[in-house]
Scaffold this active site. Sequence first.
Site, PDB file in Angstrom:
ATOM      1  CB  VAL A 151      -0.995   0.035   1.188  1.00 49.60           C
ATOM      2  CG1 VAL A 151      -1.988  -1.111   1.103  1.00 49.60           C
ATOM      3  CG2 VAL A 151      -0.287   0.070   2.529  1.00 49.60           C
TER       4      VAL A 151
ATOM      5  CG  ASN B  72      -6.949  -5.265   7.553  1.00 58.76           C
ATOM      6  OD1 ASN B  72      -7.366  -5.193   8.705  1.00 58.76           O
ATOM      7  ND2 ASN B  72      -5.961  -6.096   7.198  1.00 58.76           N
TER       8      ASN B  72
ATOM      9  CE1 TYR C  64      -1.715   0.635  14.662  1.00 57.32           C
ATOM     10  CE2 TYR C  64      -2.839   1.337  16.670  1.00 57.32           C
ATOM     11  CZ  TYR C  64      -2.775   0.516  15.555  1.00 57.32           C
ATOM     12  OH  TYR C  64      -3.755  -0.413  15.329  1.00 57.32           O
ATOM     13  CB  ALA C  65      -2.085   7.442  18.776  1.00 53.86           C
ATOM     14  CB  ALA C  66      -0.353  10.414  14.647  1.00 52.65           C
TER      15      ALA C  66
HETATM   16  P1  NAD Z   1      -1.556  -8.052  11.436  1.00 49.85           P
HETATM   17  O1  NAD Z   1      -0.198  -7.564  11.719  1.00 49.85           O
HETATM   18  O2  NAD Z   1      -1.968  -9.383  11.944  1.00 49.85           O
HETATM   19  O3  NAD Z   1      -1.815  -8.024   9.857  1.00 49.85           O
HETATM   20  C1  NAD Z   1      -1.519  -6.892   9.103  1.00 49.85           C
HETATM   21  C2  NAD Z   1      -1.295  -7.314   7.670  1.00 49.85           C
HETATM   22  O4  NAD Z   1      -0.960  -6.120   6.930  1.00 49.85           O
HETATM   23  C3  NAD Z   1      -0.131  -8.289   7.508  1.00 49.85           C
HETATM   24  O5  NAD Z   1      -0.543  -9.397   6.745  1.00 49.85           O
HETATM   25  C4  NAD Z   1       0.936  -7.464   6.800  1.00 49.85           C
HETATM   26  O6  NAD Z   1       1.761  -8.205   5.911  1.00 49.85           O
HETATM   27  C5  NAD Z   1       0.087  -6.454   6.050  1.00 49.85           C
HETATM   28  N1  NAD Z   1       0.861  -5.269   5.682  1.00 49.85           N
HETATM   29  C6  NAD Z   1       1.779  -4.609   6.417  1.00 49.85           C
HETATM   30  N2  NAD Z   1       2.330  -3.623   5.705  1.00 49.85           N
HETATM   31  C7  NAD Z   1       1.742  -3.651   4.480  1.00 49.85           C
HETATM   32  C8  NAD Z   1       1.875  -2.893   3.297  1.00 49.85           C
HETATM   33  N3  NAD Z   1       2.791  -1.907   3.204  1.00 49.85           N
HETATM   34  N4  NAD Z   1       1.089  -3.187   2.231  1.00 49.85           N
HETATM   35  C9  NAD Z   1       0.195  -4.191   2.310  1.00 49.85           C
HETATM   36  N5  NAD Z   1       0.027  -4.961   3.387  1.00 49.85           N
HETATM   37  C10 NAD Z   1       0.778  -4.691   4.472  1.00 49.85           C
HETATM   38  O7  NAD Z   1      -2.565  -6.910  11.946  1.00 49.85           O
HETATM   39  P2  NAD Z   1      -4.076  -7.008  12.481  1.00 49.85           P
HETATM   40  O8  NAD Z   1      -4.041  -7.091  13.956  1.00 49.85           O
HETATM   41  O9  NAD Z   1      -4.846  -7.995  11.704  1.00 49.85           O
HETATM   42  O10 NAD Z   1      -4.564  -5.542  12.140  1.00 49.85           O
HETATM   43  C11 NAD Z   1      -5.204  -5.209  10.931  1.00 49.85           C
HETATM   44  C12 NAD Z   1      -5.615  -3.739  10.994  1.00 49.85           C
HETATM   45  O11 NAD Z   1      -6.445  -3.516  12.127  1.00 49.85           O
HETATM   46  C13 NAD Z   1      -4.421  -2.791  11.140  1.00 49.85           C
HETATM   47  O12 NAD Z   1      -4.680  -1.604  10.413  1.00 49.85           O
HETATM   48  C14 NAD Z   1      -4.411  -2.495  12.624  1.00 49.85           C
HETATM   49  O13 NAD Z   1      -3.819  -1.263  12.918  1.00 49.85           O
HETATM   50  C15 NAD Z   1      -5.901  -2.489  12.932  1.00 49.85           C
HETATM   51  N6  NAD Z   1      -6.172  -2.751  14.340  1.00 49.85           N
HETATM   52  C16 NAD Z   1      -5.773  -3.905  14.945  1.00 49.85           C
HETATM   53  C17 NAD Z   1      -6.034  -4.090  16.298  1.00 49.85           C
HETATM   54  C18 NAD Z   1      -5.611  -5.326  17.032  1.00 49.85           C
HETATM   55  O14 NAD Z   1      -5.723  -5.330  18.270  1.00 49.85           O
HETATM   56  N7  NAD Z   1      -5.158  -6.374  16.396  1.00 49.85           N
HETATM   57  C19 NAD Z   1      -6.700  -3.096  17.010  1.00 49.85           C
HETATM   58  C20 NAD Z   1      -7.101  -1.938  16.352  1.00 49.85           C
HETATM   59  C21 NAD Z   1      -6.834  -1.771  15.008  1.00 49.85           C
END
Ligand code: NAD
Length: 247
Positions: free
Chosen positions: A64, A90, A155-157
């Site tokens: 992305v 995501n 991250y928060a930002a």
């Molecule tokens: P995760 O780390 O399990 O999965 C994230 C995925 O994004 C990975 O497969 C990774 O390879 C992919 N990724 C990373 N950089 C990338 C890039 N440059 N281009 C394309 N793909 C990329 O994370 P998760 O816990 O499943 O979180 C998914 C989303 O939800 C994130 O945006 C995260 O910030 C948000 N989120 C997660 C939580 C939590 O507690 N797990 C809470 C709030 C928000």
Amino acid sequence: MTRLQNKVCIVTGGAQGIGLATARKFAAEGAIVVLSDLRQSAVDEAVAGCAGLPGQVQGEVLDVTQRESVDRVVQKVMATHGRIDVLVNNAGITQDARLQKMSEAQFDNVIDVNLKGVFHCAQAVADVMVEQGSGVILNASSVVGIYGNFGQTNYAATKFGVIGFTKTWSRELGPKGVRVNAVAPGFIATPILSSMPEKVIEDLEHRVPLKRLGRPEEIANAYAFLASDEASYINGAVLEVSGGLTV
Ligand code: NAD
């Protein structure tokens, strides 16, 4: 139930965690899912794990942070399916440090993926959706984007910024038939939490009124609802899915 029957849905960061659960849920709802992530092997494995679901799941390597990579996938999806109904922004990363310790690289890396990546992907599909007169963009925010969190300046930002995107795009694209919403998960059991010490995770569980972390499928359910026509009057919203963490 097939609430997303034949809808063409791109999910970024779909190889694991919430993205994978979302790709699976969308396919279970009959969607044509473009499951995208950084590495071919991870994409292939995730797609293989979706076999047998009612919809179709096709894999694409997509970073992305790279606009050409995003444009290539959007062009390929258009050439194959002729439309894009849903984008789930995501993909996201964390690189935590307290303000006084955070390096510029840590700051930039998280901004690049979580904020600029969301911008790239939304911009790449916006013309298509406006032309169609329909579409849904869903952004991954976080409770951390609303309330802040120790060690997560970057991250928060980004997660607060994503709420700004959501509200702005809902105003810009709403009149064209495109809905834009965000989901703000609490703490969900995925690999992203693996860098957190066990003690911190236990403390988090205690703080949640439901007394547990969330499951990726519970966030996927929220995305599926918001992507579906059941959410036809929901636009510019931030849906918190946190087990009541913030009440
Ligand atoms: P995760 O780390 O399990 O999965 C994230 C995925 O994004 C990975 O497969 C990774 O390879 C992919 N990724 C990373 N950089 C990338 C890039 N440059 N281009 C394309 N793909 C990329 O994370 P998760 O816990 O499943 O979180 C998914 C989303 O939800 C994130 O945006 C995260 O910030 C948000 N989120 C997660 C939580 C939590 O507690 N797990 C809470 C709030 C928000």
